[in-house]
Motif scaffolding. Structure first.
Motif, mmCIF file in Angstrom:
data_model
loop_
_atom_site.group_PDB
_atom_site.id
_atom_site.type_symbol
_atom_site.label_atom_id
_atom_site.label_comp_id
_atom_site.label_asym_id
_atom_site.label_seq_id
_atom_site.Cartn_x
_atom_site.Cartn_y
_atom_site.Cartn_z
ATOM 1 N N ALA A 118 0.839 -1.199 0.000
ATOM 2 C CA ALA A 118 0.000 0.000 0.000
ATOM 3 C C ALA A 118 0.876 1.251 0.000
ATOM 4 C CB ALA A 118 -0.914 0.016 1.226
ATOM 5 N N VAL A 139 -9.167 11.079 -3.583
ATOM 6 C CA VAL A 139 -8.517 9.888 -3.043
ATOM 7 C C VAL A 139 -9.207 8.624 -3.539
ATOM 8 C CG1 VAL A 139 -7.855 8.665 -0.943
ATOM 9 C CG2 VAL A 139 -7.742 11.156 -1.009
ATOM 10 N N GLU A 140 -10.533 8.645 -3.559
ATOM 11 C CA GLU A 140 -11.286 7.465 -4.025
ATOM 12 C C GLU A 140 -10.991 7.154 -5.488
ATOM 13 O OE1 GLU A 140 -15.238 8.714 -3.164
ATOM 14 O OE2 GLU A 140 -14.940 8.594 -0.983
ATOM 15 N N ASN A 143 -7.329 6.036 -5.895
ATOM 16 C CA ASN A 143 -7.204 4.659 -5.412
ATOM 17 C C ASN A 143 -7.719 3.679 -6.456
ATOM 18 O OD1 ASN A 143 -6.801 2.609 -3.221
ATOM 19 N ND2 ASN A 143 -8.998 2.389 -3.482
ATOM 20 N N SER A 146 -5.168 3.360 -9.107
ATOM 21 C CA SER A 146 -3.983 2.654 -8.617
ATOM 22 C C SER A 146 -4.196 1.144 -8.570
ATOM 23 C CB SER A 146 -3.601 3.168 -7.232
ATOM 24 O OG SER A 146 -2.410 2.574 -6.778
ATOM 25 N N LEU A 147 -5.423 0.727 -8.358
ATOM 26 C CA LEU A 147 -5.710 -0.706 -8.272
ATOM 27 C C LEU A 147 -5.669 -1.408 -9.631
ATOM 28 C CD1 LEU A 147 -8.618 -0.693 -5.637
ATOM 29 C CD2 LEU A 147 -6.214 -1.299 -5.267
ATOM 30 N N PRO A 155 -3.324 -0.305 -3.110
ATOM 31 C CA PRO A 155 -4.312 0.587 -2.503
ATOM 32 C C PRO A 155 -3.659 1.834 -1.918
ATOM 33 C CG PRO A 155 -3.928 -1.308 -1.085
ATOM 34 C CD PRO A 155 -3.167 -1.565 -2.352
ATOM 35 N N ILE A 156 -4.372 2.949 -1.982
ATOM 36 C CA ILE A 156 -3.932 4.185 -1.364
ATOM 37 C C ILE A 156 -4.661 4.331 -0.033
ATOM 38 C CG2 ILE A 156 -3.958 6.708 -1.540
ATOM 39 C CD1 ILE A 156 -3.764 6.320 -4.596
ATOM 40 N N VAL A 157 -3.910 4.505 1.029
ATOM 41 C CA VAL A 157 -4.472 4.591 2.375
ATOM 42 C C VAL A 157 -4.267 6.009 2.907
ATOM 43 C CG1 VAL A 157 -4.415 3.672 4.719
ATOM 44 C CG2 VAL A 157 -3.946 2.152 2.776
#
Length: 220
Positions: A118, A139-140, A143, A146-147, A155-157
């Motif tokens: 991550a 961010v959503e 993410n 990124s997936l 995943p971006i946390v």
């Protein structure tokens, strides 16, 4: 122990994110960026903290990007840093165009290369008013990209995405973190200015937690 990449500016938010990842038992790879900001006080703090903690740390020079993006007081010393709260319209001069998309893209590539699970970064609710790349919708979407952008989904946390700076500080204080190891002021003088948006928000966070900021201020 899972590997994670933490985008670590050296400021109090990313400092808290870094220690949140460590407290979760992750093997942290800290990644800092010199994007041509007005000063390197934050980067110096980041380097010192990572050295003390024996954390793998890279500082990447991406200052060349300023040939393409202009208009921010954080990267152009000819533009005066606005004073006041982040909610004020004048604070939009601190926006660096597309910064977090660029930093996250580089961090995701790094995460893939070291087989990390991550990427962590410190977007939070206090920044939503003026920074589009700190808002939940960004961010959503980032993410989601990124997936699917690599064979290995990353995943971006953003653990503090829906919390303000006071709540972030409380989380750090609960971890007994020493915030003298951070820098927030946009000006970057010997002492924090106490007047720019970053200083104002930081001081408010300490006041809400009934604590005294360990940094010295020229004015507050």
């Amino acid at each position: 122990m899972a590997k994670v990449v933490v985008i670590y500016s050296g400021g109090m938010d990313s400092f808290t994110v870094l220690h949140t990842a460590l407290a979760a038992g992750h093997q942290v790879y800290a990644l800092s960026f010199n994007y041509g900001q007005r000063h390197v006080r934050e980067l110096d703090c980041a380097a010192e903290v990572c050295k003390k903690l024996a954390i793998d740390h890279k500082i990447i020079d991406i200052t060349a990007m300023n040939q393409l993006m202009a208009g921010s007081s954080l990267t152009d010393t000819n533009i005066e840093v606005a004073q006041g709260h982040y909610a004020e319209e004048s604070m939009k001069t601190t926006v660096v165009p597309n910064r977090n998309m660029i930093l996250l893209s580089l961090a995701i590539g790094y995460a893939v290369s070291i087989e990390a699970s991550a990427v962590y970064y410190g977007a939070h609710a206090g920044d939503h008013a003026i920074y589009p790349d700190c808002r939940p919708e960004f961010v959503e979407k980032m993410n989601a990209v990124s997936l699917i952008a690599n064979y290995q989904p990353i995943p971006i946390v953003a653990p503090f995405l829906h919390l303000d700076k006071a709540a972030i500080l409380k989380a750090g204080l609960d971890l007994q973190l020493d915030y003298s190891n951070t820098w927030t002021c946009y000006v970057g003088a010997q002492l924090a200015c106490g007047k720019c948006g970053a200083c104002v928000e930081r001081l408010e966070a300490f006041a809400e937690n009934h604590r005294t900021d360990p940094l010295a201020y020229a004015e507050s």
